[in-house]
Design a protein around this motif. Structure first.
Motif, PDB file in Angstrom:
ATOM      1  N   LEU A  95       0.929  -1.269   0.023  1.00 25.91           N
ATOM      2  CA  LEU A  95      -0.032   0.128  -0.010  1.00 25.91           C
ATOM      3  C   LEU A  95       0.697   1.096   0.178  1.00 25.91           C
ATOM      4  O   LEU A  95       0.672   2.306  -0.929  1.00 25.91           O
ATOM      5  N   GLY A  96       1.938   1.201   0.919  1.00 25.85           N
ATOM      6  CA  GLY A  96       2.799   2.442   0.576  1.00 25.85           C
ATOM      7  C   GLY A  96       3.412   2.493  -0.784  1.00 25.85           C
ATOM      8  O   GLY A  96       3.496   3.745  -0.923  1.00 25.85           O
ATOM      9  N   VAL A  97       3.815   1.597  -1.237  1.00 24.66           N
ATOM     10  CA  VAL A  97       4.128   1.636  -2.825  1.00 24.66           C
ATOM     11  C   VAL A  97       3.338   2.434  -3.478  1.00 24.66           C
ATOM     12  O   VAL A  97       3.554   3.201  -4.407  1.00 24.66           O
ATOM     13  N   ALA A  98       1.921   1.782  -3.343  1.00 22.74           N
ATOM     14  CA  ALA A  98       0.822   2.459  -4.310  1.00 22.74           C
ATOM     15  C   ALA A  98       0.953   3.900  -4.059  1.00 22.74           C
ATOM     16  O   ALA A  98       0.365   4.641  -5.042  1.00 22.74           O
ATOM     17  N   ILE A  99       0.885   4.401  -2.735  1.00 23.99           N
ATOM     18  CA  ILE A  99       0.756   5.879  -2.239  1.00 23.99           C
ATOM     19  C   ILE A  99       1.844   6.538  -2.794  1.00 23.99           C
ATOM     20  O   ILE A  99       1.630   7.693  -3.542  1.00 23.99           O
ATOM     21  N   LEU A 100       3.093   5.875  -2.969  1.00 23.07           N
ATOM     22  CA  LEU A 100       4.284   6.694  -3.697  1.00 23.07           C
ATOM     23  C   LEU A 100       3.957   6.840  -5.003  1.00 23.07           C
ATOM     24  O   LEU A 100       4.224   8.053  -5.778  1.00 23.07           O
ATOM     25  N   MET A 129       3.726  16.276  -1.611  1.00 26.78           N
ATOM     26  CA  MET A 129       4.777  16.234  -1.077  1.00 26.78           C
ATOM     27  C   MET A 129       4.781  15.469   0.267  1.00 26.78           C
ATOM     28  O   MET A 129       5.735  14.604   0.531  1.00 26.78           O
ATOM     29  N   LEU A 130       3.948  16.113   1.236  1.00 25.33           N
ATOM     30  CA  LEU A 130       3.748  15.619   2.459  1.00 25.33           C
ATOM     31  C   LEU A 130       3.304  14.034   2.204  1.00 25.33           C
ATOM     32  O   LEU A 130       3.689  13.208   3.100  1.00 25.33           O
ATOM     33  N   ILE A 131       2.392  13.954   1.320  1.00 24.30           N
ATOM     34  CA  ILE A 131       1.961  12.424   1.064  1.00 24.30           C
ATOM     35  C   ILE A 131       3.082  11.488   0.678  1.00 24.30           C
ATOM     36  O   ILE A 131       3.387  10.287   1.020  1.00 24.30           O
ATOM     37  N   LEU A 132       3.800  12.072   0.009  1.00 28.93           N
ATOM     38  CA  LEU A 132       4.958  11.209  -0.723  1.00 28.93           C
ATOM     39  C   LEU A 132       5.833  10.917   0.653  1.00 28.93           C
ATOM     40  O   LEU A 132       6.394   9.811   0.799  1.00 28.93           O
ATOM     41  N   ALA A 133       6.101  11.786   1.568  1.00 29.84           N
ATOM     42  CA  ALA A 133       7.021  11.483   2.696  1.00 29.84           C
ATOM     43  C   ALA A 133       6.217  10.626   3.565  1.00 29.84           C
ATOM     44  O   ALA A 133       6.981   9.683   3.904  1.00 29.84           O
ATOM     45  N   LEU A 134       5.039  10.564   3.897  1.00 29.99           N
ATOM     46  CA  LEU A 134       4.294   9.673   4.593  1.00 29.99           C
ATOM     47  C   LEU A 134       4.432   8.257   4.026  1.00 29.99           C
ATOM     48  O   LEU A 134       4.354   7.066   4.550  1.00 29.99           O
ATOM     49  N   GLY A 135       4.114   8.363   2.612  1.00 31.28           N
ATOM     50  CA  GLY A 135       4.169   6.882   1.977  1.00 31.28           C
ATOM     51  C   GLY A 135       5.684   6.242   1.958  1.00 31.28           C
ATOM     52  O   GLY A 135       5.906   5.103   2.087  1.00 31.28           O
ATOM     53  N   ALA A 136       6.756   7.022   2.221  1.00 32.54           N
ATOM     54  CA  ALA A 136       7.996   6.867   2.112  1.00 32.54           C
ATOM     55  C   ALA A 136       8.261   6.098   3.774  1.00 32.54           C
ATOM     56  O   ALA A 136       8.805   5.136   3.902  1.00 32.54           O
ATOM     57  N   LEU A 158      -7.693   8.668   1.053  1.00 28.56           N
ATOM     58  CA  LEU A 158      -8.741   9.515   0.977  1.00 28.56           C
ATOM     59  C   LEU A 158      -8.164  11.069   0.577  1.00 28.56           C
ATOM     60  O   LEU A 158      -8.890  11.401  -0.443  1.00 28.56           O
ATOM     61  N   TYR A 159      -7.269  11.459   1.127  1.00 26.33           N
ATOM     62  CA  TYR A 159      -6.574  12.665   0.166  1.00 26.33           C
ATOM     63  C   TYR A 159      -6.134  12.590  -1.147  1.00 26.33           C
ATOM     64  O   TYR A 159      -6.595  13.352  -2.011  1.00 26.33           O
ATOM     65  N   GLU A 160      -5.573  11.375  -1.381  1.00 25.13           N
ATOM     66  CA  GLU A 160      -5.036  11.195  -2.744  1.00 25.13           C
ATOM     67  C   GLU A 160      -6.493  11.016  -3.687  1.00 25.13           C
ATOM     68  O   GLU A 160      -6.089  11.743  -4.892  1.00 25.13           O
ATOM     69  N   SER A 161      -7.235  10.292  -3.434  1.00 26.12           N
ATOM     70  CA  SER A 161      -8.404  10.286  -4.096  1.00 26.12           C
ATOM     71  C   SER A 161      -9.162  11.386  -4.520  1.00 26.12           C
ATOM     72  O   SER A 161      -9.450  11.705  -5.467  1.00 26.12           O
ATOM     73  N   ILE A 162      -9.339  12.210  -3.560  1.00 25.10           N
ATOM     74  CA  ILE A 162     -10.121  13.446  -3.459  1.00 25.10           C
ATOM     75  C   ILE A 162      -9.197  14.573  -4.069  1.00 25.10           C
ATOM     76  O   ILE A 162      -9.701  15.380  -5.134  1.00 25.10           O
ATOM     77  N   SER A 163      -7.983  14.500  -3.993  1.00 22.83           N
ATOM     78  CA  SER A 163      -6.991  15.381  -4.599  1.00 22.83           C
ATOM     79  C   SER A 163      -6.854  14.865  -6.237  1.00 22.83           C
ATOM     80  O   SER A 163      -7.121  16.011  -7.067  1.00 22.83           O
TER      81      SER A 163
END
Length: 191
Positions: A95-100, A129-136, A158-163
């Protein structure tokens, strides 16, 4: 060309809605979602492994690599059924890789918004950029938060989908207004 772009747009919308559903599920029911994901992964691995084993004993007897893959996948799938919580770290990493990956795609859309003249392009850029850091963090330390991690992943999804849905909407609107005004948009193919 226009039909291909519409197809891409709708596949992005569908993926965003899937992330939205998954994010809500992880946020509200982290433990149950974790178990369900573990069982789905173990079921897919077991079925994939059994398929390769049966294929080996069918026509494709020469492919011992297929048999080895089948045995390994089946064994891991059965182990995952017996111990579903043990593979939750692996699922968190996936899931983290999918977020990245989605975060990188979002950054590309942020730059497209900037190129299209949208003045507030930097707001989704900073959040992405914050989402990428959290995904890492999720990828490199999956057991840090356990169930809290799944809830954080849910919030990120949720943020990614809405964004993504917002960016797709803005890009479509800017493209439509450019077409109505009669501007020619020069898109260069890099291939």
């Amino acid at each position: 060309m226009r039909d291909a772009l519409k197809g891409i747009k709708w596949s992005l919308i569908l993926a965003s809605l899937l992330f939205l559903f998954l994010g809500i599920s992880l946020l509200i029911w982290p433990h149950t979602s974790n178990l369900i994901l573990c069982y789905i992964v173990s079921g897919v691995l077991t079925a994939y492994g059994l398929f390769h084993i049966l294929a080996y004993f069918g026509k494709d007897r020469d492919s011992w690599i297929g048999l080895a893959v089948g045995v390994i996948c089946t064994a891991f799938g059965i182990y995952a059924f017996a111990q579903p919580t043990r593979i939750s770290d692996i699922i968190s990493i996936i899931l983290g890789v999918a977020i990245l990956v989605d975060g990188v795609m979002s950054l590309r859309r942020d730059f497209a918004l900037r190129a299209a003249g949208f003045l507030q392009w930097w707001i989704p850029f900073v959040l992405d950029m914050l989402i990428l850091a959290l995904g890492a963090v999720v990828v490199f330390n999956p057991s840090l938060f356990a169930e809290l991690l799944l809830q954080i992943i849910g919030v990120i999804l949720l943020y990614e989908s809405i964004s993504d849905l917002w960016s797709i909407h803005r890009l479509a609107k800017l493209t439509r207004s450019a077409m109505i005004e009669g501007e020619v948009i020069d898109v260069q193919d890099t291939e």
